[in-house]
Design a protein around this motif. Sequence first.
Motif, short mmCIF file in Angstrom:
data_model
loop_
_atom_site.label_atom_id
_atom_site.label_comp_id
_atom_site.label_asym_id
_atom_site.label_seq_id
_atom_site.Cartn_x
_atom_site.Cartn_y
_atom_site.Cartn_z
N UNK A 159 0.72 -1.35 -0.15
CA UNK A 159 0.12 0.07 -0.05
C UNK A 159 0.74 1.16 0.08
N UNK A 160 2.10 1.26 0.55
CA UNK A 160 2.91 2.47 0.37
C UNK A 160 2.81 3.14 1.85
N UNK A 161 3.32 4.33 1.94
CA UNK A 161 3.48 5.02 3.09
C UNK A 161 2.17 6.03 3.14
N UNK A 162 1.63 6.64 2.06
CA UNK A 162 0.43 7.32 2.08
C UNK A 162 -0.71 6.80 2.53
N UNK A 163 -0.85 5.84 1.70
CA UNK A 163 -2.35 4.89 2.28
C UNK A 163 -2.13 4.29 3.35
N UNK A 164 -1.11 3.93 4.08
CA UNK A 164 -0.91 3.37 5.28
C UNK A 164 -1.19 4.47 6.30
N UNK A 165 -0.64 5.81 6.11
CA UNK A 165 -1.00 6.75 6.89
C UNK A 165 -2.33 6.93 7.03
N UNK A 166 -3.19 7.16 6.04
CA UNK A 166 -4.35 7.20 5.98
C UNK A 166 -5.13 6.06 6.86
N UNK A 167 -4.85 4.81 6.61
CA UNK A 167 -5.35 3.62 7.27
C UNK A 167 -4.88 3.64 8.74
N UNK A 168 -3.78 4.08 9.07
CA UNK A 168 -3.39 4.35 10.40
C UNK A 168 -4.37 5.03 11.14
N UNK A 169 -4.76 6.19 10.62
CA UNK A 169 -5.58 6.94 11.36
C UNK A 169 -6.93 6.27 11.39
N UNK A 170 -7.41 5.71 10.40
CA UNK A 170 -8.78 4.83 10.74
C UNK A 170 -8.42 3.79 11.59
N UNK A 171 -7.39 2.96 11.70
CA UNK A 171 -7.09 2.02 12.67
C UNK A 171 -7.11 2.42 13.81
N UNK A 172 -6.49 3.59 14.13
CA UNK A 172 -6.25 4.01 15.58
C UNK A 172 -7.48 4.73 15.86
N UNK A 173 -8.13 5.34 15.34
CA UNK A 173 -9.22 5.99 15.53
C UNK A 173 -10.47 4.62 16.21
N UNK A 179 9.30 -0.39 7.70
CA UNK A 179 9.28 1.09 7.71
C UNK A 179 7.70 1.66 7.31
N UNK A 180 7.07 0.69 6.52
CA UNK A 180 5.88 1.15 6.46
C UNK A 180 4.89 0.98 7.76
N UNK A 181 5.19 -0.02 8.45
CA UNK A 181 4.27 -0.32 9.49
C UNK A 181 4.65 0.65 10.60
N UNK A 182 5.82 1.16 10.58
CA UNK A 182 6.45 2.10 11.75
C UNK A 182 5.59 3.18 11.36
N UNK A 183 5.12 3.77 10.30
CA UNK A 183 4.51 4.94 10.00
C UNK A 183 3.22 4.54 10.57
N UNK A 184 2.60 3.62 10.01
CA UNK A 184 1.20 3.05 10.34
C UNK A 184 1.18 3.28 12.04
N UNK A 185 2.09 2.77 12.66
CA UNK A 185 2.18 2.63 14.23
C UNK A 185 2.08 4.17 14.87
N UNK A 186 2.92 5.12 14.10
CA UNK A 186 2.91 6.37 14.82
C UNK A 186 1.64 7.26 14.61
N UNK A 187 1.14 7.07 13.40
CA UNK A 187 -0.28 7.73 13.46
C UNK A 187 -1.20 7.23 14.13
N UNK A 188 -1.41 5.94 14.18
CA UNK A 188 -2.37 4.94 14.92
C UNK A 188 -2.36 5.58 16.29
#
Length: 290
Positions: free
Chosen positions: A16-30, A237-246
């Motif tokens: 999915x890459x960084x941008x999409x994972x960032x968006x999904x990280x927001x959704x997942x975390x919320x 790296x992609x997972x790390x971005x998702x974790x931070x945002x989430x």
Amino acid sequence: MPGVCTGNMDTGFIGLGYAKVTFLGIVQGTTELLPISSTAHMRVVPALLGWSDPGSAFSAAMQLAALFAVVSYFWRDVRSLAVGSATAIAGRDFANRDLRLSLGIVLATMPIIVAGIALAPLLNACSSPLRSLNVVGAACLVMAALLAGAELLARHTRTLEQARLHDMLLIGLAQVGALIPGVSRSGSTLTAALGLGFKREEAARFSFLLGLPAITLAGIKELWALHQAHLPFHGWAVLGVGLLVASLSAYAAIWALMRILERMSAWPFVAYRGFLGALILLLGATGRAA
């Protein structure tokens, strides 16, 4: 769209890459700490956007984001339980409230540990049948009905200080249901606590504290499994971005949940879960997503 496998693990988030994972990280975390099922959203949101399924490994690893948010928000409770329990053990004060609550949380975590180990091969497998839209959608509707029942039938007068061992064990058993995608860990434990007559904000507080051991173990286990599956550096790296945002999103979600339960009720979540479940079943029936 189908996900990607790494060492027989569902790791669709890598592509999915960084941008999409960032968006999904927001959704997942919320949604991770709200009683509306993060797994359901991780199935329906990518499907609506035409993206691949981020996979069960992504959802499980995001537990660590939830851990950070819960510990940060409930730091006073966590510190009180840890310090109070240690002091009680040193002084052989086995009637201590903090010690009893801590032991209750540990005992109530046992059911989901046993069930999680037993079902791990099925839960994390690529194309797991438990992640089908029919299962997730049905789970959302069932949980909406149970949460509605808890709101209608329970008196909501008890406090956490009044919790007994059998209350904790019952809520711990309810937590096992969270292994089914679409149920939601916070949703199952909050519903059980409300059904046992706890005040809404007290039920949420206990739900989060009870979830700490399970969240910690699930997150660490998933990271270890990804390590053993030889996840590439790009994947980490992609997972790390998702974790931070989430993590940031999850903290905001806890704050919002506590405000809603203190001033209103769980009815907004009942309505939302009913709508979400119907939408997911519709997606499955029309072939909008696999």
